[in-house]
Design a protein around this motif. Structure first.
Motif, PDB file in Angstrom:
ATOM      1  N   LYS A   1       0.763  -1.442  -0.015  1.00  0.00           N
ATOM      2  CA  LYS A   1       0.118  -0.077  -0.327  1.00  0.00           C
ATOM      3  C   LYS A   1       0.750   1.301  -0.100  1.00  0.00           C
ATOM      4  O   LYS A   1       0.679   2.355  -0.675  1.00  0.00           O
ATOM      5  N   GLU A   2       1.965   1.235   0.847  1.00  0.00           N
ATOM      6  CA  GLU A   2       2.780   2.455   0.787  1.00  0.00           C
ATOM      7  C   GLU A   2       3.638   2.555  -0.494  1.00  0.00           C
ATOM      8  O   GLU A   2       3.771   3.560  -0.979  1.00  0.00           O
ATOM      9  N   LEU A   3       3.977   1.493  -1.199  1.00  0.00           N
ATOM     10  CA  LEU A   3       4.741   1.608  -2.318  1.00  0.00           C
ATOM     11  C   LEU A   3       4.066   2.137  -3.303  1.00  0.00           C
ATOM     12  O   LEU A   3       4.413   3.021  -4.149  1.00  0.00           O
ATOM     13  N   TYR A   4       2.649   1.772  -3.109  1.00  0.00           N
ATOM     14  CA  TYR A   4       1.610   2.288  -4.239  1.00  0.00           C
ATOM     15  C   TYR A   4       1.598   3.659  -4.062  1.00  0.00           C
ATOM     16  O   TYR A   4       1.613   4.439  -5.032  1.00  0.00           O
ATOM     17  N   ARG A   5       1.314   4.080  -2.803  1.00  0.00           N
ATOM     18  CA  ARG A   5       1.383   5.715  -2.714  1.00  0.00           C
ATOM     19  C   ARG A   5       2.610   6.581  -3.197  1.00  0.00           C
ATOM     20  O   ARG A   5       2.293   7.424  -3.829  1.00  0.00           O
ATOM     21  N   VAL A   6       3.719   5.806  -2.883  1.00  0.00           N
ATOM     22  CA  VAL A   6       4.805   6.920  -3.279  1.00  0.00           C
ATOM     23  C   VAL A   6       5.422   6.682  -4.864  1.00  0.00           C
ATOM     24  O   VAL A   6       5.853   7.560  -5.221  1.00  0.00           O
ATOM     25  N   LEU A   7       4.852   5.598  -5.222  1.00  0.00           N
ATOM     26  CA  LEU A   7       5.244   5.450  -6.764  1.00  0.00           C
ATOM     27  C   LEU A   7       4.559   6.446  -7.660  1.00  0.00           C
ATOM     28  O   LEU A   7       3.256   7.067  -7.600  1.00  0.00           O
ATOM     29  N   LYS A   8       5.170   7.054  -8.722  1.00  0.00           N
ATOM     30  CA  LYS A   8       4.324   7.781  -9.792  1.00  0.00           C
ATOM     31  C   LYS A   8       3.517   6.921 -10.500  1.00  0.00           C
ATOM     32  O   LYS A   8       3.777   5.880 -10.848  1.00  0.00           O
ATOM     33  N   LYS A   9       2.377   7.863 -11.128  1.00  0.00           N
ATOM     34  CA  LYS A   9       1.483   7.068 -11.957  1.00  0.00           C
ATOM     35  C   LYS A   9       2.440   6.377 -13.417  1.00  0.00           C
ATOM     36  O   LYS A   9       3.239   7.140 -13.651  1.00  0.00           O
ATOM     37  N   ASP A  10       2.212   5.327 -13.617  1.00  0.00           N
ATOM     38  CA  ASP A  10       2.635   4.728 -14.973  1.00  0.00           C
ATOM     39  C   ASP A  10       4.037   4.167 -14.703  1.00  0.00           C
ATOM     40  O   ASP A  10       4.699   4.116 -15.671  1.00  0.00           O
ATOM     41  N   LYS A  11       4.466   4.384 -13.600  1.00  0.00           N
ATOM     42  CA  LYS A  11       5.961   3.823 -13.215  1.00  0.00           C
ATOM     43  C   LYS A  11       5.792   2.469 -12.642  1.00  0.00           C
ATOM     44  O   LYS A  11       4.571   2.109 -12.344  1.00  0.00           O
ATOM     45  N   TYR A  12       7.063   1.790 -12.567  1.00  0.00           N
ATOM     46  CA  TYR A  12       7.188   0.427 -12.113  1.00  0.00           C
ATOM     47  C   TYR A  12       7.636   0.194 -10.795  1.00  0.00           C
ATOM     48  O   TYR A  12       8.597   0.888 -10.160  1.00  0.00           O
ATOM     49  N   CYS A  13       6.927  -0.933 -10.360  1.00  0.00           N
ATOM     50  CA  CYS A  13       7.442  -1.408  -8.983  1.00  0.00           C
ATOM     51  C   CYS A  13       7.906  -2.870  -9.038  1.00  0.00           C
ATOM     52  O   CYS A  13       6.948  -3.800  -9.323  1.00  0.00           O
ATOM     53  N   ALA A  14       9.232  -3.340  -9.011  1.00  0.00           N
ATOM     54  CA  ALA A  14       9.707  -4.942  -9.204  1.00  0.00           C
ATOM     55  C   ALA A  14       9.684  -5.480  -7.863  1.00  0.00           C
ATOM     56  O   ALA A  14      10.168  -4.866  -6.735  1.00  0.00           O
ATOM     57  N   VAL A  15       9.070  -6.781  -7.727  1.00  0.00           N
ATOM     58  CA  VAL A  15       9.431  -7.504  -6.447  1.00  0.00           C
ATOM     59  C   VAL A  15       9.835  -8.799  -6.538  1.00  0.00           C
ATOM     60  O   VAL A  15       9.492  -9.503  -7.470  1.00  0.00           O
ATOM     61  N   LEU A  16      10.985  -9.089  -5.893  1.00  0.00           N
ATOM     62  CA  LEU A  16      11.585 -10.663  -5.986  1.00  0.00           C
ATOM     63  C   LEU A  16      11.111 -11.316  -4.853  1.00  0.00           C
ATOM     64  O   LEU A  16      11.372 -10.937  -3.780  1.00  0.00           O
TER      65      LEU A  16
ATOM     66  N   TYR B   1      10.289 -15.594  -8.229  1.00  0.00           N
ATOM     67  CA  TYR B   1       9.589 -14.794  -9.330  1.00  0.00           C
ATOM     68  C   TYR B   1       9.871 -13.409  -8.876  1.00  0.00           C
ATOM     69  O   TYR B   1      10.231 -12.736  -7.932  1.00  0.00           O
ATOM     70  N   LEU B   2      10.091 -12.760 -10.158  1.00  0.00           N
ATOM     71  CA  LEU B   2      10.366 -11.364 -10.290  1.00  0.00           C
ATOM     72  C   LEU B   2       9.224 -10.710 -10.901  1.00  0.00           C
ATOM     73  O   LEU B   2       8.993 -11.039 -11.975  1.00  0.00           O
ATOM     74  N   PHE B   3       8.348 -10.167 -10.254  1.00  0.00           N
ATOM     75  CA  PHE B   3       7.154  -9.675 -10.492  1.00  0.00           C
ATOM     76  C   PHE B   3       7.238  -8.099 -10.956  1.00  0.00           C
ATOM     77  O   PHE B   3       7.773  -7.461 -10.097  1.00  0.00           O
ATOM     78  N   VAL B   4       6.764  -7.591 -11.897  1.00  0.00           N
ATOM     79  CA  VAL B   4       6.935  -6.123 -12.160  1.00  0.00           C
ATOM     80  C   VAL B   4       5.564  -5.408 -12.273  1.00  0.00           C
ATOM     81  O   VAL B   4       4.865  -6.000 -13.099  1.00  0.00           O
ATOM     82  N   PHE B   5       5.372  -4.648 -11.339  1.00  0.00           N
ATOM     83  CA  PHE B   5       4.024  -4.041 -11.333  1.00  0.00           C
ATOM     84  C   PHE B   5       3.834  -2.548 -11.945  1.00  0.00           C
ATOM     85  O   PHE B   5       4.916  -2.042 -11.872  1.00  0.00           O
ATOM     86  N   ARG B   6       2.870  -2.087 -12.366  1.00  0.00           N
ATOM     87  CA  ARG B   6       2.708  -0.809 -12.911  1.00  0.00           C
ATOM     88  C   ARG B   6       1.733  -0.060 -12.162  1.00  0.00           C
ATOM     89  O   ARG B   6       0.474  -0.909 -11.692  1.00  0.00           O
TER      90      ARG B   6
END
Ligand code: SAM
Length: 308
Positions: free
Chosen positions: A225-240, A301-306
């Motif tokens: 939830k926090e990572l979603y809040r701080v990320l800019k719109k249309d940018k990526y969050c990768a999680v291993l 798994y390396l998930f890349v979220f937008r």
């Protein structure tokens, strides 16, 4: 060295002070040798001597860096990533338990950001991601709940390159990132503990590596939830993240974590299978896998979220 020390102690003393100053300012043994017109051996022996002696000098651990970047690097282009040689350029090494190969953040940073962008690692560990942000001229922010990890990361980031891109590091809990503004980050590279498979501390309050599966998933949802809040719109969050096995069955920790990120609002851009090369598929573990009829886990798994 002995000759210089014995016959011209004042020259040796001043040279030594210079070597120590360069070393403490993050220059490598190579760079010091070149700057002071000495051999690498002389520089390295001098530093070792002072460190072993009880002289009053403060000497930081010498930086013996052989290369600053990987040889023949190409961006990964498929959904299977496999790095047999884990990567040992700059200050990277595999000493921190469970640290990720620097090829992972390098690929993410080069694919999803440009120079000057801001990259956040909310589970900093030994600082692998921030070594890459500094080398690749991105603004790095790193967070870890464990002060020991912070010290290790600071040490691996003390090299004297791209000074303007020295990252910012916080010893805090990624479930609450109140020091970071909404919509301010260009890329997140996250490598959380895999629940309590590896414990990173004995009793640090908030350390997610102390939690068993269900509690871990509840808390990682707060991080998402926090990572979603701080990320800019249309940018990526990768999680291993990797799976685990309990009794006779697989626990699909990877997919469970993915669900928590989707629930936080992210959209799934890529699912990458990352081959694990430290999986011991020989000797004792090979025999057990046959005897008890189970397969050894050799991927993460390396998930890349937008952020839509
Ligand atoms: C898998 S390691 C990260 C390794 C890192 N990628 C590297 O290359 O060194 C996970 C890290 O998460 C940290 N951690 C655990 N709970 C945390 C929390 N609530 N907030 C921030 N960091 C946490 C641990 O201290 C550990 O250093």
């Amino acid at each position: 060295m002995n000759h210089l020390n014995e016959c011209h102690p004042e020259i040796y003393e001043s040279l030594l002070e210079n070597i120590i100053a360069y070393n403490n300012n993050g220059f490598t043994i190579n760079e010091i040798a070149e700057s002071l017109n000495q051999t690498k051996k002389f520089v390295s022996d001098s530093l070792n001597l002072v460190m072993e002696s009880d002289a009053q000098y403060i000497v930081k651990k010498p930086l013996n860096i052989k290369k600053w970047e990987p040889k023949n690097f190409n961006l990964e282009a498929t959904t299977v990533w496999s790095f047999k040689d884990r990567g040992d350029w700059a200050t990277h090494n595999g000493k921190y338990r469970g640290n990720w190969s620097p090829y992972i953040p390098r690929n993410l940073i080069l694919r999803y950001t440009k120079e000057g962008d801001t990259v956040l690692d909310p589970f900093l560990g030994s600082g692998t991601t921030l070594i890459e942000t500094k080398l690749l001229k991105r603004k790095g922010i790193g967070i870890d709940i464990n002060p020991d990890a912070i010290k290790i990361a600071e040490e691996s980031l003390r090299f004297n390159k791209n000074y303007d891109y020295n990252p910012t590091i916080y010893n805090m809990d990624s479930r609450n990132l109140n020091i970071i503004e909404d919509n301010s980050i260009d890329l997140i590279c996250a490598h959380p503990p895999y629940a309590n498979i590896i414990k990173y501390s004995d009793d640090i309050e908030g350390d997610l590596s102390l939690l068993d599966i269900d509690d871990f998933l509840n808390e990682i949802a707060k991080v998402a939830k926090e990572l979603y809040r701080v990320l800019k719109k249309d940018k990526y969050c990768a999680v291993l993240i990797g799976d685990t096995r309990r009794n006779k069955h697989m626990i699909p920790l990877g997919f469970e974590v993915m669900q928590r990120f989707l629930k936080a609002g992210f959209a799934l851009k890529e699912t990458i299978i990352k081959e694990q090369h430290n999986c011991q598929a020989t000797g004792f573990w090979y025999k057990r896998s046959i005897e008890y009829n189970f397969l050894l886990i050799a991927h993460e798994y390396l998930f890349v979220f937008r952020k839509p």
